[in-house]
Design an enzyme around this catalytic site. Structure first.
Site, mmCIF file in Angstrom:
data_model
loop_
_atom_site.group_PDB
_atom_site.id
_atom_site.type_symbol
_atom_site.label_atom_id
_atom_site.label_comp_id
_atom_site.label_asym_id
_atom_site.label_seq_id
_atom_site.Cartn_x
_atom_site.Cartn_y
_atom_site.Cartn_z
ATOM 1 N N HIS A 178 -4.711 4.491 -0.313
ATOM 2 C CA HIS A 178 -3.096 4.019 -0.404
ATOM 3 C C HIS A 178 -2.759 3.957 -1.895
ATOM 4 O O HIS A 178 -2.956 3.219 -2.733
ATOM 5 C CB HIS A 178 -2.983 2.709 0.134
ATOM 6 C CG HIS A 178 -1.532 2.294 0.521
ATOM 7 N ND1 HIS A 178 -0.544 2.915 0.241
ATOM 8 C CD2 HIS A 178 -1.111 0.969 1.558
ATOM 9 C CE1 HIS A 178 0.452 2.265 0.639
ATOM 10 N NE2 HIS A 178 0.013 1.182 1.443
ATOM 11 N N ASN A 181 4.056 3.061 -2.252
ATOM 12 C CA ASN A 181 4.524 1.621 -1.642
ATOM 13 C C ASN A 181 4.580 0.653 -2.746
ATOM 14 O O ASN A 181 4.563 -0.800 -2.373
ATOM 15 C CB ASN A 181 4.276 1.311 -0.385
ATOM 16 C CG ASN A 181 4.786 2.160 0.605
ATOM 17 O OD1 ASN A 181 5.655 2.974 0.530
ATOM 18 N ND2 ASN A 181 4.303 1.871 1.641
ATOM 19 N N TYR A 183 1.852 -0.547 -4.423
ATOM 20 C CA TYR A 183 0.447 -1.401 -4.561
ATOM 21 C C TYR A 183 -0.121 -0.788 -5.639
ATOM 22 O O TYR A 183 0.387 0.026 -6.557
ATOM 23 C CB TYR A 183 -0.161 -1.124 -3.091
ATOM 24 C CG TYR A 183 0.620 -1.705 -2.252
ATOM 25 C CD1 TYR A 183 0.742 -3.304 -2.092
ATOM 26 C CD2 TYR A 183 1.177 -1.287 -1.065
ATOM 27 C CE1 TYR A 183 1.502 -3.712 -1.123
ATOM 28 C CE2 TYR A 183 1.833 -1.605 -0.086
ATOM 29 C CZ TYR A 183 2.115 -3.013 0.037
ATOM 30 O OH TYR A 183 2.916 -3.739 0.753
ATOM 31 N N ASN A 238 8.420 -2.852 -2.840
ATOM 32 C CA ASN A 238 7.724 -3.697 -3.609
ATOM 33 C C ASN A 238 8.060 -3.589 -4.949
ATOM 34 O O ASN A 238 7.017 -3.603 -6.064
ATOM 35 C CB ASN A 238 6.135 -3.747 -3.486
ATOM 36 C CG ASN A 238 5.872 -4.085 -2.185
ATOM 37 O OD1 ASN A 238 6.346 -5.023 -1.689
ATOM 38 N ND2 ASN A 238 4.994 -3.253 -1.318
#
Length: 373
Positions: A178, A181, A183, A238
């Site tokens: 991942h 987004n 992170y 985010n």
């Protein structure tokens, strides 16, 4: 002409079709441990060519939301074995999305109540999901992070390697890193969240360093053919931002081209929002991004995601714009989405009130076609 419903081999993984269930956080794994309800949820959706699990923390430090699963407890790995066994018995393929949330967390979710970690000590304008004392869920502002020390980064890379090995041992067909987004890896990539002055900050090459070190470690451990990655070039999710994403992500995909990964998963536009969202002065050119990847020798399957319906997905595959299409909310509400797309039939509407937390309601109780009046 290639069809959305045709089989495809991605790296070392053979898929029955090109329809993918996107990773979807559902907050139904108390204590970070997958359970029998989770196994039933994934098994119901195993007709997808590929299932990507909800984002799954590589360590306790990597946790950012209540009741999301992990890859760092023995009991969690046993729980995941229930899931992978159920999916495989149903004829499906499943990879785990490996997650370190970085600054998108809360003190109460961190080891010993410590601060979340980030490339720089910049608090995100974002929220996370917590469980109250009475068992109800609530969204709360993320906590102030601390900047990672340079000597901590090798340990985080090792955490990714260890989690990838654990995932394969738990029966997963592969892993998806991942890097999207907002992170941790994405936080390093973007200048809006990375203000470091060492070898992990400043230039594009420096900001992408952690990403490539993680890919190096995981591919060396489990093989490139079982490794994939997710990116989101312009999403504001985010509080992620970069004023010049085209050269940044061109550099990223050109670097990824040398690995022989299973697939590259690209979120187009704002995650769960407008497909035409942009950051910087010009619209992002996704066709140019894929062309740059291929020109650099990249041969991984190209997966697209965000707001795809049946018509858009069929066109993307038939026109050669993508090899795989990921669906999110449609898979929440339609366990038998593959059949519904193939037959061009009615779709269940998702119940947004049950997306996060709870039990079987809105999770494993959506009707399948044979049970629809």
């Amino acid at each position: 002409m290639t069809s959305l419903f045709d089989p495809l081999k991605i790296g070392d993984i053979q898929l029955a079709n090109r329809i993918v269930m996107a990773p979807l956080t559902r907050n139904r794994s108390p204590g970070a441990v997958p359970n029998t309800l989770n196994a039933a949820y994934y098994e119901q959706r195993a007709t997808a060519g590929l299932l990507i699990t909800e984002a799954t923390a590589i360590t306790h430090q990597g946790q950012g939301y209540a009741d999301v699963p992990g890859l760092y407890k023995p009991e969690a790995l046993e729980g995941w074995k229930q899931v992978t066994d159920a999916v495989h018995k149903a004829g499906g393929k499943i990879v785990v999305q490996m997650w370190h949330v970085g600054r998108i967390s809360h003190d109460t979710l961190q080891p010993n109540g410590g601060k979340p970690v980030a490339p720089s000590a910049i608090r995100a304008k974002s929220k996370t999901y917590l469980i109250n004392e009475d068992g109800t869920g609530t969204f709360a502002e993320t906590s102030e992070p601390r900047a990672l020390e340079l000597n901590e980064l090798p340990g985080i890379i090792e955490d990714y390697r260890r989690a990838a090995r654990a995932a394969i041992d738990a029966g997963f067909d592969g892993v998806e890193i991942h890097a999207a987004n907002g992170y941790l890896i994405d936080q390093f990539l973007r200048s809006g969240s990375n203000q470091r002055t060492d070898e992990y900050g400043g230039s594009i090459e420096n900001r992408a360093r952690l990403l490539f070190q993680v890919v190096d470690a995981i591919t060396a451990e489990i093989g490139a053919g079982r490794t994939a990655i997710r990116i989101s070039p312009v999403t504001p999710a985010n509080d992620s931002s970069d004023p010049n994403p085209q050269p940044l992500f061109t550099y990223v995909v050109e670097g990824l081209a040398k690995y022989g990964l299973a697939y590259i998963h690209v979120i187009e536009g704002a995650t769960g929002g407008p497909r035409d969202h942009q950051q910087g002065d010009t619209p992002f050119d996704y066709a140019a991004l894929r062309a740059a990847y291929q020109a650099a020798g990249g041969k991984a399957a190209w997966m697209v995601n965000n707001g795809y319906n049946r018509e858009l997905a069929i066109d993307a595959i038939e026109d050669g714009k993508a090899d795989l299409v990921a669906f999110g909310k449609l898979f929440i509400a339609n366990p038998d989405l593959v059949d519904r797309l193939k037959n061009d039939t009615v779709l269940n509407a998702p119940d947004q009130g049950t997306f996060y937390g709870g039990g079987a309601k809105g999770y494993t109780d959506y009707p399948i076609l044979e049970n629809v009046a």
